[in-house]
Design an enzyme around this catalytic site. Structure first.
Site, PDB file in Angstrom:
ATOM      1  N   GLU A   1      -4.637  24.297  53.217  1.00 19.00           N
ATOM      2  CA  GLU A   1      -5.278  25.131  54.228  1.00 19.00           C
ATOM      3  C   GLU A   1      -6.505  25.817  53.613  1.00 19.00           C
ATOM      4  O   GLU A   1      -6.382  26.466  52.567  1.00 19.00           O
ATOM      5  CB  GLU A   1      -4.274  26.178  54.726  1.00 19.00           C
TER       6      GLU A   1
ATOM      7  N   GLU B   1       3.035  23.538  56.035  1.00 18.18           N
ATOM      8  CA  GLU B   1       3.413  23.465  54.619  1.00 18.18           C
ATOM      9  C   GLU B   1       4.353  22.302  54.300  1.00 18.18           C
ATOM     10  O   GLU B   1       4.236  21.678  53.245  1.00 18.18           O
ATOM     11  CB  GLU B   1       4.046  24.789  54.163  1.00 18.18           C
TER      12      GLU B   1
ATOM     13  N   GLN C   1      -1.046  27.993  50.269  1.00 17.54           N
ATOM     14  CA  GLN C   1      -2.070  29.036  50.169  1.00 17.54           C
ATOM     15  C   GLN C   1      -1.594  30.277  49.397  1.00 17.54           C
ATOM     16  O   GLN C   1      -2.331  30.819  48.599  1.00 17.54           O
ATOM     17  CB  GLN C   1      -2.555  29.405  51.565  1.00 17.54           C
TER      18      GLN C   1
ATOM     19  N   ASP D   1       4.242  33.100  48.718  1.00 20.35           N
ATOM     20  CA  ASP D   1       5.228  33.510  49.733  1.00 20.35           C
ATOM     21  C   ASP D   1       5.468  32.402  50.759  1.00 20.35           C
ATOM     22  O   ASP D   1       6.525  32.342  51.367  1.00 20.35           O
ATOM     23  CB  ASP D   1       4.749  34.768  50.454  1.00 20.35           C
ATOM     24  N   TYR D   2       4.483  31.542  50.980  1.00 16.64           N
ATOM     25  CA  TYR D   2       4.617  30.495  51.999  1.00 16.64           C
ATOM     26  C   TYR D   2       5.177  29.197  51.450  1.00 16.64           C
ATOM     27  O   TYR D   2       5.360  28.232  52.192  1.00 16.64           O
ATOM     28  CB  TYR D   2       3.273  30.283  52.717  1.00 16.64           C
TER      29      TYR D   2
ATOM     30  N   HIS E   1       2.223  38.920  50.705  1.00 17.96           N
ATOM     31  CA  HIS E   1       1.110  38.517  49.832  1.00 17.96           C
ATOM     32  C   HIS E   1       1.278  39.045  48.426  1.00 17.96           C
ATOM     33  O   HIS E   1       0.311  39.219  47.709  1.00 17.96           O
ATOM     34  CB  HIS E   1      -0.236  38.977  50.416  1.00 17.96           C
TER      35      HIS E   1
END
Ligand SMILES: Cc1ncc(C[n+]2csc(CCOP(=O)(O)OP(=O)(O)O)c2C)c(N)n1
Ligand SMILES: [Mg+2]
Length: 806
Positions: free
Chosen positions: A497, A528, A550, A553-554, A595
């Site tokens: 992304e 993802e 990105q 956390d993701y 984040h």
């Protein structure tokens, strides 16, 4: 070797005589019928206790024969556990190999897909040789290793198809002759109707539509997912109806969607030929919804479908059995006579029975010598201890003994004979110890590829600096590293992304899309799971993907794909497939609940089989990338979110120097206490050490640099031998990665014996950090926390010298 004679052939009516046509059809019927027999016998083997569990492809035979006709050398399959008929029809599996897997035979060559590690009907073809080198994948029918999670095959399927697009459109890849012929390869997917309810299915369907890649997805629709019927699974109970919006229009790219009845052999052959031609030639994704399929034996050996299917449904299924329907069609259209069909059926039954018996006997025969040796060896020990004779006798009389029974007997005899030393006992012990390496090979080996391109084999090159070396932002170090590597190796591609046009959210790829083109440095949708799958499929086909998440956390959105598919690939195929995906992400300290994450113990728990790099700055990160780009094993690299704008000195060999994996570094030498930390926390620890030195405390700081593998040269324990005190600092939850590090240092490296006090961990709080700098201060280890924790440990050891703060 594949059982060649079973394989199906394409039907080209314009060139075939009736007799040729007839023999192809009869052969297809034979494949389907043999497959059905394998299912029937396989189920019986489970129900009589010879195998633990079975799941079979009965009721899906005829469409799979049709699909196999369109499947060519170089093509790929990413499917699920129903596809045995396809595997037989393409020569990917023989019936004997199918049974060997059912019995979990770990003997080399018996189950060529997983070395006895996977449940039955989990196929794979050999992409990689013993030494880790690639096979010529254009010469074989490729099958990516199956996994059991429903829908899990979809993410990888996107990447397998995407590789064809890159091979066709990027001429710089033409030299990779063993991987593609002009990108002509189709990636075939299969999925059950109920599994289309999974999020990853919709994500993959959308991604392939956007990417316009040669992906051919077949949906085997038997109207159920175990006991749950379509009305609970699918809107309108019809997946192709729901997906109609994906149909391409003359001016709008999309899918070609086909719907065909699963018992209609001629229609299936026609649809597959047509659909795959579109897919292969035009590079357009196609979807083939195969309806009205059945499950004659129910879902699996775990229970009977009479519990949840109505009498009417069961009767309908009997009537619409695809093999019976094909049989009737052959008779109606005079392709074969009753006698001819009966002969095929009779022969098929004998053939399958023999294959099953052979597989079973080979499985037993592989254990019998061990059984006999152990009976004799324990018998020897029993000369001195008659009570052990019973163990030998029990084992001797165990019919069809499995390895577990052999080793339970050995270990019991060893335990019971402790203290009764004799030459016979020594012999038993020696035998037992010798077997460890064989059993490691059978049951535990190949977590990593460990071939000639293993990261361990990559030469260590130190970073070099000269007078011209400038101080630059951390992100510029990465940018220069990526630039040099993309120049050097055309196989490298990066996607994620915001990674293409703007060069990622922190500018690591800034300017590189303009230089290397959109095929190599690419933006993706927010997806993802399939970003990871895109990486896996590309890497399985010989490319070198950097798949970006990105923010750390993701990674959770992709964890299923990474854990189930990528991390387990080498182990579950016993090293016959590899996917050197480099997952690039950024994490640790920043601001906010999503984040600033550092869920390292989650990664450590889920991703064994991958390497985990936690560089403290961008120079170390670049060195790790340089190692990984030259190696062939998958890894996650977590860059420090707060490090992109910190100044670092740019090495003159930024694309070539390497940081070896597993090599811990002593960042600062000290004598009083050893602190192990990684990533962004290291800067906190370093700052704390400065104040502590004013208090007369000398801190040794160690950066393990990678957590998988961890400090392979035992730098930590050597430090402990000097300081006798250990503190682990990180930003994970209490008992998270810090507990892992303690286990490594205190237990594995035997640091325990050097400690003069309690080892401690200083981690973040159990919750995620609130937004804002104060939230960070009160949630993650601060400089103050580190100073006070270390001081307290010194106070505990010497309260007079270090009087209490509080
Ligand atoms: C992620 C996940 N959830 C649940 C399961 C358990 N499970 C195995 S098969 C199955 C049903 C699948 O049905 P369908 O996709 O229609 O395939 P079919 O078995 O009918 O061919 C379920 C729920 C699983 N293997 N993986
Ligand atoms: Mg189903």
């Amino acid at each position: 070797m594949p059982n060649e004679k079973l394989m199906t052939n394409t039907i080209d009516a314009s060139e075939l005589s009736f007799n040729d046509f007839k023999s192809i059809v009869i052969n297809d019927y034979k494949i389907a019928f043999e497959s059905r027999q394998a299912s029937v016998l396989g189920r019986r083997e489970v129900l009589t206790g010879k195998a633990k569990f079975g799941i079979f492809g009965d009721g899906k035979e005829v469409p799979q024969v049709a699909m196999a006709k369109a499947f060519k050398n170089g093509d790929w399959r990413s499917g699920y556990y129903r596809d045995q008929t396809f595997a037989f029809a393409t020569g990917i599996s023989t019936i004997k190999e199918f049974f060997a897997q059912l019995y979990a035979n770990p003997t080399d060559g018996a189950d060529p897909f997983s070395g006895g590690r996977q449940m039955n009907c989990h196929f794979a073809t050999k992409s990689v040789n013993e030494d880790g080198s690639w096979n010529d994948l254009t010469q074989i029918k490729n099958c990516s290793s199956d996994i059991s999670p429903t829908g899990g095959q979809m993410a990888r399927l996107v990447g397998l198809a995407y590789a064809s697009k890159l091979f066709r459109q990027n001429k710089e890849l033409d030299y990779l002759k063993h991987f593609s012929v002009n990108g002509n390869e189709v990636a075939f997917g299969t999925i059950g109707n109920a599994s289309t309810s999974e999020g990853v299915f919709f994500e993959a369907i959308n991604a392939a539509g956007v990417l316009q890649i040669p992906m051919a997805i077949s949906i085997w629709d038997d109207a159920y997912g175990i006991s749950v019927p379509a009305k609970y699974q699918t809107t309108k109970e019809d997946i192709s109806e729901v997906l109609k919006g994906f149909q391409r229009e003359p001016d709008q790219p999309g899918y070609e969607i086909y719907k065909v009845k699963g018992w209609d052999y001629p229609a299936l052959c026609e649809v597959y030929e047509k659909a795959i031609n579109v897919c292969r030639n035009e590079h357009v994704p196609v979807l083939i919804h195969v309806t009205e399929l059945t499950q004659p034996q129910g879902h699996s050996t775990s229970g009977s479908h009479e519990r949840y299917k109505s009498k009417d449904r069961l009767a309908w299924e009997t009537e619409h059995d695809c093999i019976l329907k094909m049989r009737a069609w052959m008779l109606d259209s005079a392709v074969a006579t009753e006698e001819e069909i009966a002969t095929v059926e009779k022969d098929a039954k004998v053939f399958v029975r023999n294959a099953q018996k052979e597989a079973w006997n080979e499985f037993l025969d592989s254990i019998k010598p061990e059984q006999k040796q152990v009976v004799d060896l324990i018998g020897g020990v029993a000369k001195h201890q008659p009570e052990l004779a019973k163990i030998a006798a029990n084992l001797a009389s165990t019919a069809d003994a499995q390895r577990r029974e052999v080793f339970t007997a050995v270990r019991k005899a060893i335990r019971l004979s402790a203290g009764f030393n004799s030459p016979e006992r020594n012999e038993l012990l020696t035998w037992y110890k010798q077997q460890a390496k064989f059993n490691y090979g059978r049951y535990n080996s190949k977590l990593h590829t460990d071939g000639k391109e293993s990261p361990d084999m990559i030469a260590v090159v130190n970073a070099a600096y000269d007078e011209q070396s400038k101080m630059v932002d951390g992100r510029e170090v990465l940018n220069a590293c990526f630039n040099e590597n993309f120049e050097r190796d055309p196989r490298l591609v990066a996607f994620g992304e915001d990674l293409g046009n703007i060069g990622d959210v922190n500018q690591g790829f800034a300017g590189l899309q303009a230089k290397y083109g959109e095929l190599r440095i690419t933006d993706t949708g927010i997806r993802e799971m399939t970003i990871m799958g895109q990486g896996i499929g590309l890497a399985m086909r010989g490319l070198k993907p950097i798949a970006e998440i990105q923010y750390l956390d993701y990674l959770i959105f992709a964890l299923n794909v990474l854990s189930d598919d990528l991390a387990s690939l080498s182990y579950r195929t016993k090293g016959i497939q590899k996917a050197p995906v480099i997952v690039r992400t950024r994490g640790h300290r920043l601001e906010g609940i999503w984040h600033s994450g550092s869920p390292i113990s989650m990664i450590l728990g889920a991703l064994r089989g991958m390497h985990l790099c936690v560089p403290r700055n961008m120079t170390q990160a670049a060195g790790m990338y340089n190692t990984l780009f030259r190696a062939d094993e998958p890894a996650v690299v977590i860059e420090c979110l707060n490090g992109y704008r910190l100044k670092e000195k740019l090495p003159s060999n930024v694309g070539d120097f390497t940081v070896p994996l597993g090599k811990a570094e002593v960042l600062e030498e000290g004598t009083d206490i050893t602190v192990v930390s990684y990533g962004s926390s290291l800067r906190i620890v370093q700052e704390a050490a400065e104040e502590l030195s004013l208090l007369g405390i000398s801190v040794e700081i160690i950066d393990p640099q990678t957590l998988l593998p961890f400090d392979t040269t035992q730098v930590c324990v050597k430090s402990l031998a000097k300081t006798n005190k250990l503190l682990v600092v990180d930003e994970d939850v209490p008992g998270g990665a810090s507990a892992y590090i303690l286990q490594k240092v205190v237990e594995e490296q035997k640091g325990y014996f050097h400690l003069d006090g309690q080892p401690k961990t200083l981690s973040a709080k159990a919750h995620r950090p609130p937004f804002g700098s104060d939230g960070d201060y009160f949630s993650k280890p601060s400089v103050d926390d580190v100073i006070e924790t270390i001081y307290q440990m010194m106070h505990d050891a010497n309260p007079t010298k270090y009087p209490a703060f509080f």
